[in-house]
Design a protein around this motif. Structure first.
Motif, mmCIF file in Angstrom:
data_model
loop_
_atom_site.group_PDB
_atom_site.id
_atom_site.type_symbol
_atom_site.label_atom_id
_atom_site.label_comp_id
_atom_site.label_asym_id
_atom_site.label_seq_id
_atom_site.Cartn_x
_atom_site.Cartn_y
_atom_site.Cartn_z
ATOM 1 N N LEU A 142 0.826 -1.209 0.000
ATOM 2 C CA LEU A 142 0.000 0.000 0.000
ATOM 3 C C LEU A 142 0.859 1.257 0.000
ATOM 4 N N THR A 143 1.960 1.242 0.746
ATOM 5 C CA THR A 143 2.872 2.388 0.780
ATOM 6 C C THR A 143 3.502 2.614 -0.577
ATOM 7 N N LEU A 144 3.938 1.534 -1.214
ATOM 8 C CA LEU A 144 4.540 1.643 -2.543
ATOM 9 C C LEU A 144 3.528 2.166 -3.559
ATOM 10 N N ALA A 145 2.309 1.652 -3.520
ATOM 11 C CA ALA A 145 1.278 2.102 -4.451
ATOM 12 C C ALA A 145 0.943 3.581 -4.244
ATOM 13 N N ALA A 146 0.903 4.027 -3.001
ATOM 14 C CA ALA A 146 0.608 5.437 -2.718
ATOM 15 C C ALA A 146 1.770 6.329 -3.139
#
Length: 56
Positions: A38-42
């Motif tokens: 989720l952090t990478l996608a954001a």
């Protein structure tokens, strides 16, 4: 001779899945939140979406 036995360990508590999707024969279950994904996608999606939005 020692005839004492230790009692069996109690079963681990079952934790409900975070997300469960069932469509026909497809079953998708997510047991825990993938925070790194989720952090990478954001981190990637946020600037791309901002650049697309403000380029108009």
């Amino acid at each position: 001779m020692d005839t004492r036995t230790t009692p069996p360990a109690p079963p681990a508590p079952t934790v409900p899945p975070v997300f469960e999707l069932r469509v026909g024969g497809l079953r998708l279950t997510i047991q825990r939140v993938p925070y790194r994904l989720l952090t990478l996608a954001a981190a990637v999606g946020g600037p791309l979406a901002g650049a697309t939005w403000f380029a108009r």
